[in-house]
Scaffold this active site. Sequence first.
Site, PDB file in Angstrom:
ATOM      1  N   GLY A  49       0.772  -1.241   0.000  1.00 56.71           N
ATOM      2  CA  GLY A  49       0.000   0.000   0.000  1.00 56.71           C
ATOM      3  C   GLY A  49       0.798   1.283   0.000  1.00 56.71           C
ATOM      4  O   GLY A  49       0.318   2.312  -0.480  1.00 56.71           O
ATOM      5  N   GLU A 104       4.528   4.101   5.567  1.00 59.33           N
ATOM      6  CA  GLU A 104       3.278   3.324   5.637  1.00 59.33           C
ATOM      7  C   GLU A 104       2.156   4.087   4.953  1.00 59.33           C
ATOM      8  O   GLU A 104       2.165   5.318   4.923  1.00 59.33           O
ATOM      9  CB  GLU A 104       2.896   3.092   7.109  1.00 59.33           C
ATOM     10  CG  GLU A 104       3.158   1.701   7.625  1.00 59.33           C
ATOM     11  CD  GLU A 104       2.270   0.619   7.014  1.00 59.33           C
ATOM     12  OE1 GLU A 104       1.734   0.792   5.906  1.00 59.33           O
ATOM     13  OE2 GLU A 104       2.130  -0.426   7.655  1.00 59.33           O
ATOM     14  N   ASP A 105       1.167   3.348   4.455  1.00 61.87           N
ATOM     15  CA  ASP A 105      -0.026   4.011   3.910  1.00 61.87           C
ATOM     16  C   ASP A 105      -0.925   4.494   5.045  1.00 61.87           C
ATOM     17  O   ASP A 105      -1.318   5.652   5.102  1.00 61.87           O
ATOM     18  CB  ASP A 105      -0.788   3.079   2.948  1.00 61.87           C
ATOM     19  CG  ASP A 105      -1.066   1.684   3.504  1.00 61.87           C
ATOM     20  OD1 ASP A 105      -0.722   1.394   4.683  1.00 61.87           O
ATOM     21  OD2 ASP A 105      -1.629   0.857   2.768  1.00 61.87           O
ATOM     22  N   ASP A 108      -3.426   1.638  11.660  1.00 62.86           N
ATOM     23  CA  ASP A 108      -4.757   1.398  12.199  1.00 62.86           C
ATOM     24  C   ASP A 108      -4.609   0.954  13.664  1.00 62.86           C
ATOM     25  O   ASP A 108      -4.380   1.784  14.544  1.00 62.86           O
ATOM     26  CB  ASP A 108      -5.424   0.358  11.295  1.00 62.86           C
ATOM     27  CG  ASP A 108      -6.863   0.069  11.642  1.00 62.86           C
ATOM     28  OD1 ASP A 108      -7.484   0.840  12.375  1.00 62.86           O
ATOM     29  OD2 ASP A 108      -7.384  -0.970  11.170  1.00 62.86           O
ATOM     30  N   PHE A 157     -13.527   2.763   6.431  1.00 62.73           N
ATOM     31  CA  PHE A 157     -12.637   2.002   5.573  1.00 62.73           C
ATOM     32  C   PHE A 157     -12.387   2.791   4.298  1.00 62.73           C
ATOM     33  O   PHE A 157     -13.305   3.083   3.539  1.00 62.73           O
ATOM     34  CB  PHE A 157     -13.212   0.623   5.259  1.00 62.73           C
ATOM     35  CG  PHE A 157     -12.153  -0.304   4.750  1.00 62.73           C
ATOM     36  CD1 PHE A 157     -11.284  -0.944   5.625  1.00 62.73           C
ATOM     37  CD2 PHE A 157     -11.975  -0.486   3.390  1.00 62.73           C
ATOM     38  CE1 PHE A 157     -10.264  -1.763   5.154  1.00 62.73           C
ATOM     39  CE2 PHE A 157     -10.963  -1.298   2.911  1.00 62.73           C
ATOM     40  CZ  PHE A 157     -10.115  -1.945   3.799  1.00 62.73           C
ATOM     41  N   ARG A 170      -6.306   0.259  -5.458  1.00 68.11           N
ATOM     42  CA  ARG A 170      -5.119   1.020  -5.034  1.00 68.11           C
ATOM     43  C   ARG A 170      -4.848   2.175  -5.986  1.00 68.11           C
ATOM     44  O   ARG A 170      -4.256   3.176  -5.605  1.00 68.11           O
ATOM     45  CB  ARG A 170      -3.877   0.122  -5.028  1.00 68.11           C
ATOM     46  CG  ARG A 170      -3.938  -1.023  -4.030  1.00 68.11           C
ATOM     47  CD  ARG A 170      -2.580  -1.723  -4.008  1.00 68.11           C
ATOM     48  NE  ARG A 170      -2.629  -3.026  -3.356  1.00 68.11           N
ATOM     49  CZ  ARG A 170      -2.523  -3.219  -2.049  1.00 68.11           C
ATOM     50  NH1 ARG A 170      -2.377  -2.201  -1.236  1.00 68.11           N
ATOM     51  NH2 ARG A 170      -2.552  -4.441  -1.539  1.00 68.11           N
TER      52      ARG A 170
HETATM   53  P1  IMP Z   1      -2.760  -2.303  11.595  1.00 66.03           P
HETATM   54  O1  IMP Z   1      -1.795  -3.418  11.842  1.00 66.03           O
HETATM   55  O2  IMP Z   1      -4.104  -2.608  12.225  1.00 66.03           O
HETATM   56  O3  IMP Z   1      -2.251  -0.950  12.030  1.00 66.03           O
HETATM   57  O4  IMP Z   1      -3.047  -2.292  10.066  1.00 66.03           O
HETATM   58  C1  IMP Z   1      -2.281  -1.619   9.149  1.00 66.03           C
HETATM   59  C2  IMP Z   1      -2.584  -2.073   7.737  1.00 66.03           C
HETATM   60  O5  IMP Z   1      -3.973  -2.368   7.585  1.00 66.03           O
HETATM   61  C3  IMP Z   1      -2.318  -0.965   6.729  1.00 66.03           C
HETATM   62  O6  IMP Z   1      -0.978  -0.994   6.273  1.00 66.03           O
HETATM   63  C4  IMP Z   1      -3.323  -1.276   5.643  1.00 66.03           C
HETATM   64  O7  IMP Z   1      -2.784  -2.205   4.740  1.00 66.03           O
HETATM   65  C5  IMP Z   1      -4.487  -1.913   6.369  1.00 66.03           C
HETATM   66  N1  IMP Z   1      -5.593  -0.959   6.619  1.00 66.03           N
HETATM   67  C6  IMP Z   1      -5.987  -0.431   7.790  1.00 66.03           C
HETATM   68  N2  IMP Z   1      -7.050   0.399   7.642  1.00 66.03           N
HETATM   69  C7  IMP Z   1      -7.307   0.399   6.317  1.00 66.03           C
HETATM   70  C8  IMP Z   1      -8.287   1.091   5.503  1.00 66.03           C
HETATM   71  O8  IMP Z   1      -9.137   1.881   5.951  1.00 66.03           O
HETATM   72  N3  IMP Z   1      -8.236   0.822   4.170  1.00 66.03           N
HETATM   73  C9  IMP Z   1      -7.331  -0.016   3.607  1.00 66.03           C
HETATM   74  N4  IMP Z   1      -6.397  -0.674   4.334  1.00 66.03           N
HETATM   75  C10 IMP Z   1      -6.399  -0.465   5.681  1.00 66.03           C
END
Ligand code: IMP
Length: 189
Positions: A49, A104-105, A108, A157, A170
Amino acid sequence: MVKGDNINDIIDHKLFSEDDIHEMCVRLGAQLTKDYAGKRPLVVGALKGAIYFLTDLTRQMDVAHQLDFLDVSSYGDGFESTGKIKVVTDLAADVKDRDVLIIEDIVDTGLTLKFMKDLIKKRGAKSVKCCAMLNKEARRNVDVDVDYFGSKVGNEFVVGYGLDFLNMYRNLPYVGVLKPEVIQKYMNK
Ligand code: IMP
């Protein structure tokens, strides 16, 4: 797999336009230029991403740096982090004694970022920081610093500009919220 979706028809509303994202890159690039002056960092793109944000951001950084990529799996079903994270494609570079900047994109829960930061610290990096395009701060459930970010975002989302739903969308040039019916359509498959 349903074919023929027009990507602009799957968006409920836009959150960040191309101009908004460009402004984030200019602002963050100027800050990183200052903070990494004279350091020659290793910039690590979190696959897949972050690549869209990374290419625009690094072109706003007036700092000589090297580039590498790390792919760790976090999401099992497209929405919720499974909590189980593993390295899918490892770094090529040795991070020992390097100043590492992870791009990072979106952050979360923070689980993925914490996993990557811990892995790179354990391998002996001198410093490990992260620059994320978006920060879902309210969803954080582990203690990890997002050292730089473009904007906070709520608990919705989002897709586009690198962010995916089931590895699709993407390539939207902006960031938007998916229509609930698109999510329903694929979740019922
Ligand atoms: P985390 O480990 O929960 O912080 O997740 C991080 C990863 O989850 C990011 O690098 C994204 O690939 C994905 N992610 C989290 N929220 C979204 C969203 O709203 N849209 C798309 N991908 C997301």
